[in-house]
Design an enzyme around this catalytic site. Structure first.
Site, PDB file in Angstrom:
ATOM      1  N   GLU A   9      -0.549   1.618  -5.424  1.00 44.75           N
ATOM      2  CA  GLU A   9      -0.347   0.343  -4.739  1.00 44.75           C
ATOM      3  C   GLU A   9      -0.305  -0.811  -5.735  1.00 44.75           C
ATOM      4  OE1 GLU A   9      -3.697   2.358  -1.987  1.00 44.75           O
ATOM      5  OE2 GLU A   9      -3.550   0.196  -1.767  1.00 44.75           O
ATOM      6  N   HIS A  23       0.843  -1.201   0.000  1.00 47.02           N
ATOM      7  CA  HIS A  23       0.000   0.000   0.000  1.00 47.02           C
ATOM      8  C   HIS A  23       0.887   1.262   0.000  1.00 47.02           C
ATOM      9  CE1 HIS A  23      -3.085   2.839   1.240  1.00 47.02           C
ATOM     10  NE2 HIS A  23      -3.978   1.911   1.391  1.00 47.02           N
TER      11      HIS A  23
HETATM   12  O1  TA6 Z   1      -6.039   1.454  -0.673  1.00 53.46           O
HETATM   13  C1  TA6 Z   1      -7.070   2.401  -0.569  1.00 53.46           C
HETATM   14  C2  TA6 Z   1      -7.825   2.169   0.742  1.00 53.46           C
HETATM   15  O2  TA6 Z   1      -8.458   0.916   0.744  1.00 53.46           O
HETATM   16  C3  TA6 Z   1      -8.803   3.331   0.947  1.00 53.46           C
HETATM   17  O3  TA6 Z   1     -10.141   2.895   0.811  1.00 53.46           O
HETATM   18  C4  TA6 Z   1      -8.472   3.841   2.353  1.00 53.46           C
HETATM   19  O4  TA6 Z   1      -9.256   3.177   3.334  1.00 53.46           O
HETATM   20  C5  TA6 Z   1      -6.986   3.483   2.446  1.00 53.46           C
HETATM   21  O5  TA6 Z   1      -6.901   2.192   1.851  1.00 53.46           O
HETATM   22  C6  TA6 Z   1      -6.387   3.585   3.837  1.00 53.46           C
HETATM   23  O6  TA6 Z   1      -6.795   2.512   4.619  1.00 53.46           O
HETATM   24  P1  TA6 Z   1      -6.293   2.482   6.162  1.00 53.46           P
HETATM   25  O7  TA6 Z   1      -6.987   1.303   6.783  1.00 53.46           O
HETATM   26  O8  TA6 Z   1      -4.804   2.345   6.148  1.00 53.46           O
HETATM   27  O9  TA6 Z   1      -6.703   3.815   6.741  1.00 53.46           O
END
Ligand code: TA6
Length: 287
Positions: free
Chosen positions: A258, A154
């Protein structure tokens, strides 16, 4: 050199310093890469000024590891279990070509077994070279039953200005739009630009994509192996204000590009392993 030091909030972190001057940092908490600085001194990863370095909290920025679940696509906590656990430094080496390799490892814990009754071993191999950083994730099913798993790196990239930033390499690729009930949508632009909250899972993507930072005249090349999907995310104004570990204005200095295996999860039989990796390098756009 590879060594362990006391990091933020007294959490241990592995520091890799390459002979060229390039460096990287990986917290044992979540095997979380939080920094990659090029030999020219450019920090490529975003780390929120409000990031919490606390047990059972994910670090806001760098490369959170999402496994065995991506986002809320299942019964586990958002983005799975392993970014919340304390890993160990299993090995470190300097290769003949000068590359530094740190391997972090985690096996199931009482906490993971309570939420997800599958024994496993996961490893993150971080390889730092003069002009590239590679992260490789290997999952092994050490239990007696098959399990399915998703993985995403991520990655939060540090950019100068979201209004002068684009993502390339996803032209004519289908994505699921989280801002429109996961509606399948065709990417009809040669590049993705940002003017609102953007949250998209691109499917069966090419193995290279780019983050173009026009203000810094830099391109971050992202090369992936065995990871068919890519996620592009920026929270924009309202969601940024709702995240306690993220500054209201920080959506302007970051973009998530990502890489993962999300749409078609991996099913691992007992004893089977799977590996997915991503390599980052950076080049100038001027001159
Ligand atoms: O990768 C995008 C995502 O799934 C968004 O929907 C947002 O929730 C982001 O990840 C961050 O997630 P987190 O649980 O790290 O706050």
């Amino acid at each position: 050199m590879i060594y362990i030091v006391v990091g933020n909030n007294s959490l241990p972190k592995v520091v890799l310093t390459h002979a060229s001057g390039a460096s990287a940092e990986v917290y044992l908490h979540g095997a979380h890469v939080t920094s990659w600085v090029t030999a020219a001194g450019e920090e490529l990863f975003f780390l929120s000024r409000l990031a919490e370095f606390a047990p059972h909290k994910p670090i806001r920025g760098g490369i959170p590891l999402c496994w065995p679940q991506f986002s809320g696509q299942g019964p586990l906590p958002a983005h799975g279990l392993v970014r919340l656990e304390d890993w160990e430094l299993a090995s470190s080496e300097t290769r003949a070509d000068g590359a530094l390799v740190a391997t972090l490892r985690l096996s199931e814990t009482p906490a993971t077994m309570a939420l997800w009754p599958h024994p496993f071993t996961v490893e993150l191999m971080v390889t730092l070279q003069e002009t590239a950083l590679t992260v490789a994730f290997r999952a092994t099913n050490t239990g007696s039953e098959s399990f399915r798993s998703q993985l995403a790196f991520h990655s939060y990239f540090r950019i100068a200005d979201i209004h002068q930033t684009a993502v390339r390499g996803l032209h004519e690729v289908m994505y699921l739009d989280a801002m429109n009930e996961m509606k399948p949508t065709l990417e009809n632009g040669a590049e993705i630009r940002f003017a609102e909250e953007t949250d998209r899972v691109y499917m069966d993507t090419p193995d290279t994509l780019q983050v173009v930072d026009e203000a810094k005249e830099l391109i971050i090349n992202i090369g992936k192996r065995n990871l068919p999907d890519a996620v592009i995310w920026n929270p924009w104004v309202a969601k940024a204000q709702r995240m306690p570990d993220y500054g209201d204005e920080e959506y302007q200095q970051m973009v998530c590009a990502e890489t993962g295996r999300i749409i078609d999860p991996v099913v691992l039989a007992p004893g089977e392993s799977w590996t997915g990796s991503t390599t980052f390098n950076v080049c100038a756009t001027s001159g």
